[in-house]
Enzyme design. Structure first.
Site, PDB file in Angstrom:
ATOM      1  N   MET A 188      35.636   1.187  17.052  1.00 58.26           N
ATOM      2  CA  MET A 188      34.228   1.123  17.414  1.00 58.26           C
ATOM      3  C   MET A 188      33.448   0.429  16.290  1.00 58.26           C
ATOM      4  O   MET A 188      32.791   1.067  15.475  1.00 58.26           O
ATOM      5  CB  MET A 188      33.661   2.516  17.683  1.00 58.26           C
ATOM      6  N   PRO A 189      33.520  -0.905  16.214  1.00 57.92           N
ATOM      7  CA  PRO A 189      32.784  -1.629  15.170  1.00 57.92           C
ATOM      8  C   PRO A 189      31.278  -1.548  15.392  1.00 57.92           C
ATOM      9  O   PRO A 189      30.805  -1.542  16.524  1.00 57.92           O
ATOM     10  CB  PRO A 189      33.306  -3.065  15.304  1.00 57.92           C
ATOM     11  N   HIS A 190      30.535  -1.508  14.280  1.00 55.27           N
ATOM     12  CA  HIS A 190      29.079  -1.408  14.348  1.00 55.27           C
ATOM     13  C   HIS A 190      28.517  -1.787  12.986  1.00 55.27           C
ATOM     14  O   HIS A 190      29.268  -2.068  12.042  1.00 55.27           O
ATOM     15  CB  HIS A 190      28.659   0.015  14.717  1.00 55.27           C
ATOM     16  N   ALA A 191      27.214  -1.780  12.877  1.00 51.09           N
ATOM     17  CA  ALA A 191      26.532  -2.037  11.607  1.00 51.09           C
ATOM     18  C   ALA A 191      25.276  -1.174  11.573  1.00 51.09           C
ATOM     19  O   ALA A 191      24.932  -0.508  12.554  1.00 51.09           O
ATOM     20  CB  ALA A 191      26.197  -3.518  11.457  1.00 51.09           C
TER      21      ALA A 191
END
Length: 692
Positions: free
Chosen positions: A606-609
């Site tokens: 779950m990539p995010h920033a």
């Protein structure tokens, strides 16, 4: 002359040969500097009574050079020397400390000589020593013709040693006062400086600030580990939970391992690296937003924090979810707290009794509500750990009472972490017209004062800062503290100053027709009791099917590497106007800089920033992969599904995220998602779930 110096003299008397400084450091388990100081004290003592000084030979070492008559005189003087008498508790600490730091067996005679008591006293005391050791998962065994020996795991021995240090009221390591530090008993000043630099490097690499209390504790544990390794006392393979291998702290500890080996000329084994990492993981952080690079448990912690805060709302009939300070504070605190609880690492809250006395109702309600966390994370909170949660909740309750006032600028200095500083800050804000710039560890206070305009430093530890007023208070303010602060703050306060500040901001940008009348109107406004901080309306939390649609889903993608998969999930968010383009780069950088914590479960990433990198709305994208891709996670690789994620604050995405996780936790539905050939198939799965 201290007890150890007296023991050195007795050792010289009983053994008529030379001792090297190294041999003495090994025998007494202290540093060379400590031995040199003791030898100087011995020489001074001998000179005072007109006895010959110690004989020193460069290659042989040190010994006494006394005639038999002088030896008798010296023994009589030592018997008369007022060295103080051990209490039973002090005897226990001293004796166990002595035995735990010995390589060999120890006889009862040696212990009695060390304590300066009779054999019978030692034999009687041993009953209590054995009971205490049992509580530490250790045993005291007597072997015929050999002596006494403490047996158990190395980890248990280290915990026992540190407990003894604490009982001897020497737990906290004062790096600025090395002579009084525990570390100085087994490391040199130069070695302590090495440790300090290493822990600071860990802070920098992890992008966090550890509370003073935890900072010194990490240094102490690392110093003890190095000392034990030198003694060939290392941890076994089962000592530290393998879960630490998944943390960013472990990666940083592996980097620092090389510096440890170089600085101390030792081989620092893998189990000791894990031990060092575990101390970093269990450290309290100084700021509520101090996630840094240590956010490997962000998803379950967000879920459990949300559930806990919602339960608090029903208990206290207050709106807590929009309180980002409470939410972020709990998130940052829970990660090390859960690690401590699962790995039997105990810490004490020094203000527990004050909390129970002054905030009895809040503490009781927290104790009743905390099973929400315990059930979801499979831990059991002791009262000390729970009381830190009480401090966050108390601070949140106090924040709801505050009004806009003229506030002198202050900073808070404390050594036990953000729970203490947050509660102290809210007490101060509610009682006085002050602006708290932030809470900082003592070692950074002087630097902050130089960088910012500070009226007053309010501290729970003893410090001095040149040119700035400092006041020392208790974490839970006493009546005396409040009176002192009231008197001191009088000279800084004044509503008139606030109005003048506002006028200075306004005047460069407009023409003020009547500055006196404007000043009076502003004065009336800020003095009015009804003037309060305006609360934003609580934003509705959308459900998953409101933020996910077929345009945000790609099935059976043939991307070949991790970064491409992350970018593709971000492109879907961008095409649907949920993020700015910079957010995609931030997603990729987040993986490079912070590691593979985004692989939240086997096969799921779950990539995010962070929101500030360009999140415009709440959004989720789903990319299923035709061929699995290795993201570099130790246990959850390879990845089959990539879920791009963007949020605009700490709370509004939580309902949708919770629903998404709920579906992914169902093996049958996860398999259906992975096998789906179209975005419609995947949306059908979520829509059916919503209807159930």
């Amino acid at each position: 002359m201290n007890n150890r110096a007296r023991d050195i003299v007795l050792l010289f008397i009983e053994n008529d040969h030379f001792f090297t400084v190294h041999a003495l450091t090994q025998h007494f388990s202290v540093s060379q500097r400590t031995i040199y100081n003791d030898l100087m004290d011995i020489d001074a003592f001998l000179a005072e009574y007109d006895l010959p000084s110690l004989l020193r030979q460069k290659r042989n070492g040190i010994k006494l050079q006394l005639r038999k008559s002088d030896q008798k005189k010296l023994k009589d003087l030592l018997d008369q020397e007022e060295l103080g008498v051990y209490s039973p508790e002090e005897r226990k600490n001293a004796a166990l400390h002595y035995m735990l730091t010995r390589h060999e067996y120890v006889t009862i005679d040696q212990v009695s000589n060390f304590l300066k008591v009779s054999r019978n006293t030692v034999i009687n005391d041993m009953k209590q020593w054995k009971l205490w050791l049992q509580d530490q998962s250790l045993s005291l065994t007597s072997y015929p013709y050999k002596g006494l020996k403490i047996e158990g795991t190395e980890l248990a021995m280290r915990k026992a040693l540190l407990t003894i240090y604490k009982n001897e009221k020497r737990e906290r390591v004062q790096i600025t006062s090395v002579e009084q530090s525990i570390l100085n008993e087994f490391l040199s000043v130069e070695e302590i400086n090495h440790l300090t630099r290493m822990v600071r490097k860990a802070e920098d690499d992890l992008q966090i600030i550890i509370s003073d209390h935890s900072y010194f504790r990490v240094i102490l544990h690392l110093g003890l580990a190095i000392t034990r390794v030198k003694m060939r006392r290392t941890l076994n393979d089962e000592a530290i939970s393998a879960s630490v291998l998944e943390t960013r702290e472990y990666e940083v500890a592996c980097i620092i391992q090389k510096e440890i080996e170089r600085a101390f000329s030792i081989v620092f084994p893998e189990n000791e690296v894990m031990y060092f990492a575990s101390q970093l993981v269990s450290s309290s952080l100084q700021g509520a937003k101090q996630y840094g690079n240590t956010n490997d448990q962000w998803l379950p912690l967000q879920m459990v924090t949300r559930t806990f805060v919602e339960k608090l709302e029903t208990v206290f009939h207050m709106s807590f979810m929009e309180d980002a300070q409470l939410f972020n504070g709990l998130m940052a605190h829970l990660r090390p707290a859960i690690y401590r609880l699962k790995n039997d690492t105990h810490i004490e809250n020094p203000v527990l009794n004050a909390i129970k006395e002054n905030y009895q109702y809040v503490h009781h309600q927290v104790m009743q509500t905390i099973p929400v966390i315990e059930t979801q994370l499979d831990v059991n909170f002791n009262e000390h750990e729970a009381s830190f949660i009480t401090m966050y909740v108390t601070a949140a309750i106090e924040r709801q009472k505050k009004k806009i006032r003229r506030k002198p600028v202050v900073i808070i200095v404390c050594d036990t972490g953000m729970s203490t500083s947050q509660m102290l800050a809210t007490q101060l804000k509610n009682l006085f017209h002050i602006r708290v710039l932030g809470a900082f560890p003592a070692r950074q206070a002087a630097e902050i004062v130089q960088q910012e305009f500070i009226d007053l430093v309010i501290t729970t530890v003893s410090i001095e800062i040149k040119g700035t007023e400092v006041i020392n208070v208790n974490p839970v303010l006493s009546k005396e503290d409040i009176q002192k602060l009231a008197l001191l703050l009088e000279k800084f306060e004044g509503q008139e100053l606030l109005v003048l500040d506002i006028l200075q901001i306004i005047e460069p940008y407009c023409t003020v027709l009547n500055s006196l009348e404007l000043r009076n109107k502003l004065q009336q406004y800020f003095q009015h009791d009804a003037t309060k901080t305006r609360q934003l309306e609580r934003r509705a939390n959308p459900v998953l099917i409101e933020v996910l649609n077929e345009n945000l889903i790609i099935t059976q993608s043939d991307v070949q590497d991790r970064d491409s998969a992350v970018k593709l999930s971000g492109e879907l968010l961008l095409k649907n106007d949920l993020i700015k383009r910079d957010y995609i780069e931030a997603m990729v950088n987040n993986v490079h800089e912070n590691g593979t914590y985004i692989v939240i479960a086997p096969g799921i990433a779950m990539p995010h920033a962070r929101p500030e990198y360009g999140a415009k709305e709440i959004g989720f994208s789903i990319v299923t992969l035709k061929d699995p891709i290795a993201f570099g996670h130790r246990t959850n690789d390879p990845v089959r599904i990539v879920i791009g994620f963007c949020a605009i604050d700490h709370e509004t995405h939580l309902t949708a995220l919770s629903e998404l996780v709920g579906v992914l936790n169902q093996e049958e539905k996860l398999t259906a998602i992975l096998n789906a050939e179209s975005s419609k198939e995947i949306m059908d799965i979520f829509q059916k779930e919503e209807k159930q």
